[in-house]
Design an enzyme around this catalytic site. Structure first.
Site, short mmCIF file in Angstrom:
data_model
loop_
_atom_site.label_atom_id
_atom_site.label_comp_id
_atom_site.label_asym_id
_atom_site.label_seq_id
_atom_site.Cartn_x
_atom_site.Cartn_y
_atom_site.Cartn_z
N GLY A 218 -4.99 15.18 10.54
CA GLY A 218 -6.02 14.55 9.73
C GLY A 218 -6.55 15.48 8.68
N HIS A 440 -6.97 -3.85 -5.07
CA HIS A 440 -5.60 -3.34 -5.03
C HIS A 440 -5.03 -3.42 -3.61
CE1 HIS A 440 -2.42 -0.42 -6.43
NE2 HIS A 440 -2.37 -0.22 -5.12
N GLU A 441 -5.78 -2.89 -2.66
CA GLU A 441 -5.28 -2.88 -1.28
C GLU A 441 -5.22 -4.29 -0.72
OE1 GLU A 441 -3.85 -0.35 -0.10
OE2 GLU A 441 -4.53 1.04 -1.66
#
Ligand code: ADP
Ligand code: MG
Ligand code: ZN
Length: 618
Positions: A218, A440-441
């Site tokens: 991460g 967009h997503e």
């Protein structure tokens, strides 16, 4: 030895007294440096001086010819013939001692017999000479080396690889899962590891083998180190923690020895956790370094792999590691039986951020009007470390202006400060950007759920992940694929274009955010045209596309093996296919415009939307 008084005896005494004294001094403090550096220096020069003053002035060195002459005159006595030198006394000059270098002169003894000179031979006692000229300087160098080694923090000759100081186990990390928030998925996976450590019998009963290693992946500051410590704290086992860069040493072999040491110490304290932080410093893929690999790092990495294979998890040692650059890790590290479990530690969403703020403000006196959920709403993209920083900064700001409690204005100022720092690192979005990314997503996700052959959506997020992406739509493959049909490739292409098309529809404007999507889309089409023979106009031909060979430096590529005309025709075919795909996606999204708006709005509020939520909405 002769019966003459010998200066060497006095030196012997001096030396004895000198060494006797220093030894007594060092006996008083066992473990302290044997001799102080300056003492050694002074003794050394003292000895050199003594040697000079005892030997030099009292004896006169004379040429052999003069010795013979003196002998002829009868003015020498008490000759001592050594293997290299002849010593004796010159009569007349108050018994002046002399020494001369011996010359091969077979008639000498006979001559002395004739003149009735008293003489004797001797084997030279060279002990002190050797001591002074060899042993002392060597001993002196040794002491200097020891002294500097001490000063550099090493612990002496024998314990190079040991270095116990750095590998220390915390018996209690005093961190629990209570101290970790906002990364619930990672936490749930690690709760299992705690079970492995506390109740191993439960898992071994049915013959299962406990996994060896967990890799936490991460961005920096999301709480990977914290989480690893929390696992140790929850399981109440010792926590061996070491940083990957600490293994990479100046001396070849030391890192490997340290790895061995770490594992043997851990085995002795099982059950326990070995945590290797910043694994990428050590675990970079071998052979990645074109300029002749880093031998030491490779050796250390190999040793780590060997140790991982060699130990038995049923004894209760679990390896954890953390990295923010999993892509550069050596694949051998991620193989089954090593760090085979990978846990994603992602940026927290709005609820997660609120929970993290709550944890860090436990010790802080907050004013009644401080609303942590509002602060969470203002800090998209912030990681746990940033949020901890904000709470601390605002407490300091409030204290500076002598307030009794931390007020919202302090938080505002702290956030502005932290954002200022983060903006330089390009990690903060403004509201407009957030809206664009949400649409967009949503576009990607809705197309993925609308076409027949795309993988189902697992999670949509507008939080940045990694370095480049602004948001992401995560799809979960339902099965392993070795072949892809034309329709599947076209559907994949459509999903990639979904983001860009949504921007066009909603804002009548496009942004740079789709660059990576377009690149991948173009790649797919080019492969379909030039390699897979999936374009009618080009036909069933597979042209080798110029590629960069994997193991050669960038820029080296093979020649293309088709004519300029073919290249032009392929380019045309590619843009035609792209055009078709574009129209198709535009149709899909225009038909679902209401859903697009709804999903984007939800994303803007929640920041992450799960796949099921989306399917419910549809
Ligand atoms: P990483 O190892 O991922 O770079 P750290 O674990 O070192 O991040 O996090 C640094 C600090 O930030 C932690 O000590 C903790 O105070 C805070 N922090 C980070 N993530 C979280 C979290 N999820 N919950 C609570 N505190 C966190
Ligand atoms: Mg860390
Ligand atoms: Zn995209």
């Amino acid at each position: 030895m002769s019966n003459k008084p010998n200066p060497i005896n006095t030196i012997q005494e001096k030396l004895r007294s000198l060494f006797g004294r220093t030894q007594a001094a060092s006996n008083k403090k066992p473990g302290a440096p044997l001799l102080n550096f300056w003492t050694v220096l002074i003794i050394f020069w003292g000895l050199v001086y003594l040697q000079q003053s005892f030997f030099a002035p009292k004896t006169e060195t004379i040429p052999y010819s003069r010795f013979k002459q003196a002998m002829a005159e009868g003015s020498v006595d008490d000759i001592l013939i050594g293997p290299e030198k002849i010593e004796g006394i010159l009569k007349g000059v108050q018994g002046q001692k002399f020494v001369t270098v011996r010359v091969n002169d077979p008639g000498l003894a006979k001559e002395m017999d004739e003149r009735k000179i008293q003489y004797s031979g001797r084997t030279e006692n060279r002990f002190w000479g050797i001591l002074l000229s060899w042993v002392l300087p060597l001993g002196f160098l040794f002491l200097i080396w020891r002294f500097t080694a001490k000063n550099m923090g090493g612990s002496g000759v024998m314990s190079f690889g040991k270095n116990k100081a750095k590998i220390f186990a915390e018996s209690d990390t005093r961190v629990s899962f209570e101290d970790v928030a906002g990364i619930d998925e990672a936490r749930e996976e690690l709760e299992e590891v705690v079970d492995f450590l506390t109740t191993p019998e439960k898992f071994q009963k049915l013959g299962g083998r406990i996994p060896k290693g967990v890799l936490l992946v991460g961005p920096p500051g999301t709480g990977k180190t914290l989480l690893a410590r929390a696992v140790a704290g929850e399981a109440k086992v010792p926590f061996f923690s070491i940083n990957g860069s600490e293994f990479v040493e100046m001396f070849v072999g030391v890192g490997a020895a340290r790895v061995r040491d770490l594992f043997s110490q851990a085995a002795a304290q099982a059950p326990c956790i070995i945590f290797i932080d910043e694994l990428d410093a050590l675990g970079k893929a071998r052979g990645m370094n074109a300029m002749g690999g880093h031998d030491e790092r490779e050796q250390t990495l190999n040793q780590l792999l060997v140790e991982m294979d060699g130990f038995d998890t049923n004894k209760g040692v679990i390896i954890m590691a953390a990295t923010n650059r999993p892509e550069i890790l050596d694949p051998a590290l991620l193989r089954p039986g090593r760090l085979d479990r990978q846990v994603l530690v992602d940026r927290p969403d709005i609820n997660g951020r609120e929970a993290i703020l709550k944890i860090h403000s436990r010790q802080v006196v907050l004013g009644d009007d401080v609303d942590l959920s509002k602060i969470a709403g203002r800090t998209p993209g912030f990681v746990g470390a940033d949020l901890a920083n904000i709470v601390n900064e605002s407490a300091l700001l409030a204290a500076r202006s002598n307030k009794d409690m931390v007020e919202p204005s302090d938080f505002d100022e702290a956030i502005d400060r932290v954002i200022g720092g983060l903006q330089k690192k390009n990690r903060v979005m403004n509201a407009r950007e957030k809206e664009i990314v949400a649409f967009h997503e949503s576009g990607h996700a809705i197309v993925a759920e609308s076409v027949a052959f795309a993988d189902p959506v697992h999670k949509i997020s507008i939080l940045p992940r990694g370095i480049a992406a602004l948001g992401y739509t995560q799809q979960q493959p339902t099965e392993d694929r070795y072949l892809m049909t034309r329709s599947e490739l076209l559907d994949r292409l459509a999903v990639l274009l979904g983001g860009r098309v949504a921007e066009e529809l909603v804002f009548n404007e496009t942004s740079t955010g789709a660059q990576n999507d377009l690149q991948r889309a173009t790649d797919i089409i080019r492969s379909m045209v030039a390699e897979y023979g999936m374009n009618e106009k080009i036909g069933l031909v597979s042209y080798d596309r110029p590629r960069t060979p994997m193991f050669l430096p960038q820029g080296y590529s093979s020649e293309k093996n088709y004519s300029e005309e073919t290249a032009a025709r392929m380019d045309e075919a590619v843009s035609l296919m792209m055009e078709e795909a574009h129209l198709r996606v535009k149709k899909i999204l225009s038909d679902k415009r209401a859903l697009l708006d709804k999903l984007a709005a939800l994303l803007a509020i929640q920041e992450t939307v799960r796949g099921e939520e989306l399917r419910d909405m549809m």
